[in-house]
Write an enzyme that holds these catalytic residues in place. Structure first.
Site, PDB file in Angstrom:
ATOM      1  CG  HIS A 152      -2.130   0.837   1.134  1.00 18.03           C
ATOM      2  ND1 HIS A 152      -2.337   1.906   1.969  1.00 18.03           N
ATOM      3  CD2 HIS A 152      -3.185   0.793   0.293  1.00 18.03           C
ATOM      4  CE1 HIS A 152      -3.495   2.482   1.661  1.00 18.03           C
ATOM      5  NE2 HIS A 152      -4.030   1.834   0.646  1.00 18.03           N
TER       6      HIS A 152
ATOM      7  CE  LYS B  27      -1.561   5.063  -0.589  1.00 22.97           C
ATOM      8  NZ  LYS B  27      -1.987   3.909  -1.289  1.00 22.97           N
TER       9      LYS B  27
ATOM     10  CG  ASP C 201      18.851  11.357  -9.642  1.00 18.06           C
ATOM     11  OD1 ASP C 201      18.686  10.319 -10.309  1.00 18.06           O
ATOM     12  OD2 ASP C 201      18.914  12.492 -10.133  1.00 18.06           O
TER      13      ASP C 201
END
Lengths: 226, 226
Positions: B158, B160, B165
């Site tokens: 779940h 996100k 870099d």
């Protein structure tokens, strides 16, 4: 000679006392220049017993009845991501803003009720889908007298953040459900950062005002003819 | 007198040049002690045209064909939360880690493909439910040659978050779907913070290894008898 001996004894006692006091002094210095809170919790959380933590918070409410007797249930009693999240919430003394898509965790619900009983000003914003869902904590919070507001949109009120004493921001991917806490890969940031707190507080106040019940439309299909 | 006049002229020219150079010098100084990136995006995002942004990134890939001609579609062409998110991603030069529950936004998908074409090392972790879902970007990314791994759990992957870099963390409540971007109340933090980046990178590497396809179980009901 007698005088010298006393001087040596006095110096030795002084040194011993100083050594004794050193750790205390160091701890005091460290506390004074404490780094702002800055933590990440990852989930799934190990399932631990949070009874002692919640009972201690409750005992505080009942006028300092002291810490509870150790719980003897079969769960582990160490720290976990859930216990850390509870600790961050239970630190509230003045205010708690909650902006949560889903809220069904009984432990987190109990913590929020304890804060309300302790006089902390709690305000909750949630998604309309979770107002009356089975297992949702929202109804219990409302019954306890906590103000709750919700959207009336098709879009989701999908935030998952809390603001403690207008000082600490708690935000991440975690919905406050037992499913998410125990089974999902999730993250929660705990940040004592004035800039982020200000921006999220503005977002909260903005939504709080927009979801004012005086603005709700109960029968959108009815024309306002009178 | 003639000499004095030349001195005055020289001083005036010098002053004019110095005034001309001042903004440049100030900008250079500001860039040198630039604050680490520290931004919050709130959604729903205004729907804006992101064509110029994506075309410019694509032109960069084609060997610097220069900025594209201005788009003349009917959408607004200013900044939005989505365009800022795209900019943060398109800044990648070396690596991009994505750990996303749901990924269906065509604009964000296009940005990730552009980075891959540009030689940025892209790795994607997602939830198994979103591997082959209609409208999901995951299949397109795989076809383009980007490595994708997924869970095999009942719990959801779940998270996100994205790491650009190994320097900038992008995380929040937002699933990368058009529904969420255009309709939901969401937040995304963009943070250039070494501590947070390190912790999220560790989480990424840990999950990446755990979801290594050599560990997948394809027929859990079969006994390993040979």
């Amino acid at each position: 000679m007698g005088r010298l001996r006393w001087q040596v004894v006095a110096a030795a006692v002084g040194l011993a006392l100083a050594l004794e006091a050193l750790p205390l002094a160091l701890r005091w210095l460290r506390a004074r220049r404490r780094r702002p809170q800055h933590e990440v919790l990852f989930f799934p959380s190990q399932v631990t017993c949070t009874e002692a933590l919640l009972q201690a918070a409750g005992a505080g409410n009942a006028g300092g009845a002291g810490p509870p007797a150790g719980c003897r249930c079969s769960l582990p009693h160490g720290e976990s991501s859930l216990s850390r999240l509870l600790r961050a919430l239970l630190a509230a003394r003045v205010s708690l803003e909650l902006c949560l898509f889903a809220f069904s965790s009984p432990q987190l619900g109990r913590a929020v009720q304890l804060l309300h009983q302790r006089g902390v000003r709690v305000r909750v914003i949630t998604d309309c889908d979770y107002m009356a869902l089975k297992g949702s904590q929202i109804g219990l919070l409302r019954k306890a007298g906590i103000q709750v507001r919700h959207d009336q949109d098709l879009g989701y009120m999908h935030h998952k953040f809390a603001i403690v004493d207008k000082k600490v921001l708690i935000t991440g991917s975690l919905n406050w459900t037992t499913q998410a806490i125990q089974n999902n890969r999730e993250n929660v940031l705990i940040m004592e950062d004035a800039d982020y707190v200000r921006l999220f507080l503005e977002e909260f106040e903005h939504i709080w005002e927009e979801f004012n019940p005086t603005k709700y439309t109960f029968f959108p299909q009815k024309k306002r003819s009178h």
